[in-house]
Design an enzyme around this catalytic site. Structure first.
Site, short mmCIF file in Angstrom:
data_model
loop_
_atom_site.label_atom_id
_atom_site.label_comp_id
_atom_site.label_asym_id
_atom_site.label_seq_id
_atom_site.Cartn_x
_atom_site.Cartn_y
_atom_site.Cartn_z
N SER C 70 5.95 55.87 4.95
CA SER C 70 6.77 54.65 4.88
C SER C 70 7.82 54.66 3.79
CB SER C 70 5.86 53.43 4.67
OG SER C 70 5.12 53.16 5.82
N TYR C 246 4.96 44.72 1.21
CA TYR C 246 4.33 43.92 2.26
C TYR C 246 3.84 42.57 1.71
CZ TYR C 246 4.26 48.66 4.15
OH TYR C 246 4.60 49.91 4.55
N VAL C 264 1.48 55.82 3.16
CA VAL C 264 0.06 56.14 3.29
C VAL C 264 -0.26 57.58 2.95
CG1 VAL C 264 -0.54 54.36 4.96
CG2 VAL C 264 0.29 56.57 5.76
#
Lengths: 406, 406, 406, 406
Positions: C70, C246, C264
């Site tokens: 990401s 997030y 991740v």
């Protein structure tokens, strides 16, 4: 193939409903999300009623064809239950109203679509129909829906092509269901049969027979053929009742009180369990996507004809037709009708009163006019026998049709 | 005051249900959110059934008292409809399932609580009961609930005090409803009667009579007193059906299929419209706050006794008892029972067939055994008469009880 | 290719941070959602810092390779802005924090993904990169990310294959974006390059250079090459600040105060605008999917080294190095440094005071030590000149480097 | 009491911003939710800027009074942190953007309001201010806000009365916070001071000083008084940055890039940390409730004057003013300015290069022009000394102001 009565008192009554509905409802607008739907004639309006005894009535444009669209959902769901059983089907789709529109992304905590009446749940239900290929799956679905209707239903190729080419969102929804592990098989093998099932051509007449098949516990009252078993029919009606009208489901139970399902093609199907099925057709839709006049027709029907589920009158015909005391201190209860728990309770109530007051030597239960007795009734009648025996009273069942035996 | 049968076949049947439910269900845990509830005896289990004919049966701890809690909600909602009419009441609370827990902050786009079965909607319903003061409002509610039960219900002062002192969230919810302009009057004048109505003491026996009153269209079958009108009763049942079991409402319709409402005191009420009411009591609750054994009892009852709403058998007793052709080319249809649209359709179907096949000079409809006829039936029978007249056939109604007349 | 210092005081300082972070944080668990990630060595921990002057430092396993995952999102977003401009890009993806996890189905009222840091928004951003094919699109993305890093980045084929074969949900999310009309082109032409960009291999060293490139307004401080323009860099940092972590974005601004993005694979990138970039690597993840030790490292760094964005000390070096009054009633303000609005305000403040108090015949502004002046500074200095002129004072700019001219 | 400059170049610059903003923005409409706000003059527009050095500028209607409303929220939050510490305050209110409007019912999983910038979180913050009574709580809040502003702020009794009489929703929100266990004390003891704090009268001038106090780390630059400590100031700015503009927070960081807060009275406060504070006032609001022209002013200011947080130029003034090699193989680095980690890194970088290339016998660091050194700088300079010592080089610190010592 069902034959519909087109004149007479019943037809006159439902034809008048059409007139009243036209006056009551604002017209709405024909669906345009795919071009093929937009060409529908906004003036068309039809209604058909088929009773569980197979009596068929229609009024207005009840023989006009249109695509079934979302009305296919409960029937494919019924088929999935028939094939896999409710327990398995519930592992893939829930049964709770989502309070959301038909195309919502609505999954429960277990990753299942909220219910099989919204698109994502319906596509999941389609994916469950056992088949080796998308083509075979659709064939099975078409066969089943044709059996519900009592005649072979045809695919509208243009509508199908249009749905398939504009169905991005449905493909994505199916993808989410697959990512959640609830869609069976490949996305395209679920979505393609789904687009096809939605593009099957039906009439209001067909819808009334399909609905009557659910009303009659899964047996098509016109063809006499069992399509799904009684449990699958009842379970499907339950999910229609709680989820069939999307985020208006509560209002629908309140105002109409019949399990129902609508489609953007302008059709609505409604079921009066144990009694009859109704099909309505009128293309223009209201703001939530239901046929505007179709809703009006069903509201008038429910209200005028007292069809609301909870509008159930206290049964006035007692299952005890007569009580007669013979010369020989024998009391005979002549019973009649179909005996369920409620009827049996009345019989027991009467029998117990007879035992207490008349103190007979023998109690005779005459079941000659009884057409059926379910397990709860058999159980209660046996219990009466036990009680009589304990009091030293001889008990006799006259059961020429053997309704207690099977 | 209702008298309950405590032995005999019916009692044996429902007592056996208790045994089966104990085996089927994991026990759950008694509610502790207020200390007074925590002292309940977790072993207690009772069930009572009252038919719309006023037959009352009980088994187990059906006479044990507990507080009604949320089961008061549908009855107060019925009272609000009775007082203001559904149209007005719906301006203040919606009728859609919220898919959320009982204490959710759930308002629709118009600022109304989603439905009157969740706390905020129930408090709003309470606020609508016309009264000059909180005390008068509670008095009216207690009187109404007592009328539903057929005996005066008493307030549990300790439970009330406990609810009032720990009810911060309910006060806040009422404040939100007021800020949204849907709560009538002051927050405290709604919340205090609400806390009190929840603290009324009832038994499973009471609940069965209350439920039977809704089943019977608003008339208490034991006292014979009309408590609310038939519309209010049906409308209340509709909202119980769609919203009564909170976020399990869809599952409930599917598995049990009876309008119902539970309370954290351990009670559950369920209604089989037109037939009877059921009350169940067992204090330990499952994870969503329903009586664990109570749910099990109702699942067994619904399944064993075939009580599911959609488990409606095709009516086997024809409203046409006999068709006889007299010497003088007169055909007599002897009718029976309560005539609604469905019965009338069968009569019309038979009559039309008779007119077509036997071509009589005169058609006689004998209503001597008919107990009632609703407007739809009257209308269809009149239509038959029209049709006969058009064919030049004399029509005669034998209506000694004047069922067509009123 | 960047060369990293691996000893000396700075390295010692950041190495100590690693030790402290190991003590502070619980270890977490390596991601397993694709098998290739699960083989990562959980003991690895590295950090690298690259200043906007191109000084590079590393400690621990900063040269170990892992997949970017990401962390590619902000850099591809920057590329999309560079290509299309922010206005166009915002038509396809919003910039608001969604308060939801990375794989949420999060669209705003206009049908746009909430922001480009969640998966659906990132895939949408990828779809916007102009290209004739998926392959070309990925080539452009790889080239851009390599330019950010200052060395060619390679694809991890096994991780890519694994992502592609398990990426059902991402395909479905892309499908929804396409159905909403915000994804450009075909689903597969966005998803395939997206899976590939996530599988590019990087090191903590690379991440620090990539971050330093954003810190330096889009110019890679090691290669000197401009990768994106200053607006695109600043806009990307803004979206990282509000949406990069997030549903922990508010906590991150509070506790760390540096725009950041995690992956991740165990990497995190953080930016101190105008100052330097940081890359961290440690495979085990915390419960929300961020590198557990990586977060700890950045919290220690931010706290120990005073790097929080809002920890900006009052600038103590005045842009007015000296004020000298000459023999001839000339006052000279010797200026220095880069002049922005804030510096210019201080100059104006001093100049106005000089004009008022010393009443000079001539005011000289010596810009010989000024390195830059933005438009707001030029404007304010011009305004001072106007004011001097109005007072009849001669104004002289000594601007040997022509900082006011360009 | 602050004195504002009303002419000269800076004022001309900000006055021009007002003109440009009037042209850029559509006017909006004055708030009417309480009658007292509706009487505001829609033509009023003012802006004030106060630097952290205490320079104050204003243009337009910057001295016009209005009620502070929601702009009180960050300052009361800062006070709560000052009193209880961030750890304790976070137990009562979160710091995550909610993506929802100011009056949303927004609680996180722990039952805390999402953040202290929405009403329910702000009321909770107010409840935390230690006090024996509602009156004392308000007094403490007024004193603190007056200290931020540098002058005593007065209560607008009519606005307060109006808020109190129409604040049903806020009372209900406070009730929910109390039911969740996060509101301290009684609902009325939080809500009444909250209504009062919102009704304090301020000017754009006041707002600029209040903002400059946060910009300067908690010290009012006009009065010189410390109002809150540096941590509380920085933490408050962080929460303003992530949550201050409600569901437009991401857009605000992107477009303006300054922590800010608006109020329905027409005011907006914005902070450039370490540099200055801005106050804007214009009554008409846009559709999300922010001053329409106020937003336009801040967008123009941020864009024209390069004030965006991430628009931080690479610092061009090196902290190493000069490097001189003496006769005796002594190298002297003359340092200057405030030394933080970034400056220290540059010093270390230079020092290491000197040690490597010039191989001096002695290294002298002259801190005579250094104004401050934070712990990270002290640490890095010590590390340089260690390194020099290891190489056998004598190290000397000339630190006349003892910046390393304290």
């Amino acid at each position: 193939m069902p034959v519909f009565v087109t004149s007479g008192p019943i037809v006159a009554a439902i034809a008048e409903v059409l007139t009243r509905a036209r006056r009551a409802a604002s017209p709405g607008a024909v669906a345009t999300y795919i071009p093929e739907l937009a060409v529908a004639d906004p003036e068309q309006l039809g209604v058909a009623v088929t009773s569980v005894l197979g009596h068929c009535y229609e009024a207005g444009d009840a023989a006009a064809e249109f695509t079934i669209q979302s009305i296919s959902k409960p029937f494919v769901y019924a088929l999935a239950i028939e094939e896999l059983g409710l327990v398995e089907v519930r592992k893939h789709a829930g049964v709770e109203p989502s309070g959301q529109p038909f195309n919502a992304i609505s999954f429960d905590d277990a990753g299942r679509p909220a219910n099989p009446m919204i698109n994502v749940g319906a596509i999941t239900a389609t994916s469950l129909i056992p088949a080796e290929s998308a083509a075979e799956r659709f064939k099975r679905i078409r066969d089943a829906l044709s059996a519900f209707a009592g005649r072979p239903l045809e695919l509208d190729e243009r509508v199908y092509a249009s749905e398939a080419s504009t169905g991005d969102r449905n493909v994505a929804l199916a993808g989410l269901a697959r990512a959640n592990g609830v869609l069976a098989g490949r996305v395209e093998d679920a979505v393609d049969p789904y687009f096809r099932q939605c593009a099957l051509r039906v009439t209001a007449d067909d819808l009334s027979v399909m609905a009557a098949t659910l009303a009659g516990g899964g047996v098509n009252p016109v063809t006499g053929r069992r399509v799904v078993d009684a449990d699958a029919a009842r379970q499907t009606l339950s999910v229609m009742a709680s989820c069939g009208m999307y985020d208006r489901s509560g209002d629908w139970i309140l105002e109409v009180g019949l399990p129902a399902k609508s489609g953007v093609g302008g059709g609505i199907v409604a079921v009066s369990p144990g009694r009859f099925g109704i099909g309505v057709f009128s293309p223009p839709l209201d703001e939530v996507g239901n046929s505007a006049l179709g809703v009006a027709v069903l509201k008038v029907v429910a209200h005028e004809f007292g069809l609301h589920l909870f509008n159930r009158p206290v049964t006035s015909i007692s299952p005890v037709e007569s009580i007669e005391t013979g010369d020989d201190a024998t009391v005979t209860l002549k019973l009649r009708g179909a005996l369920d728990f409620v009827a049996a309770e009345r019989i027991v109530h009467e029998a117990v009163a007879v035992l207490a007051s008349r103190k007979p030597r023998m109690l005779a239960l005459d079941l000659g006019s009884v057409t059926d007795a379910d397990t709860s009734a058999v159980r209660l009648l046996s219990a009466v026998a036990e009680e009589a025996k304990e009091r030293g009273i001889t008990i006799v069942f006259a059961d020429p049709l053997d309704v207690l035996g099977h």
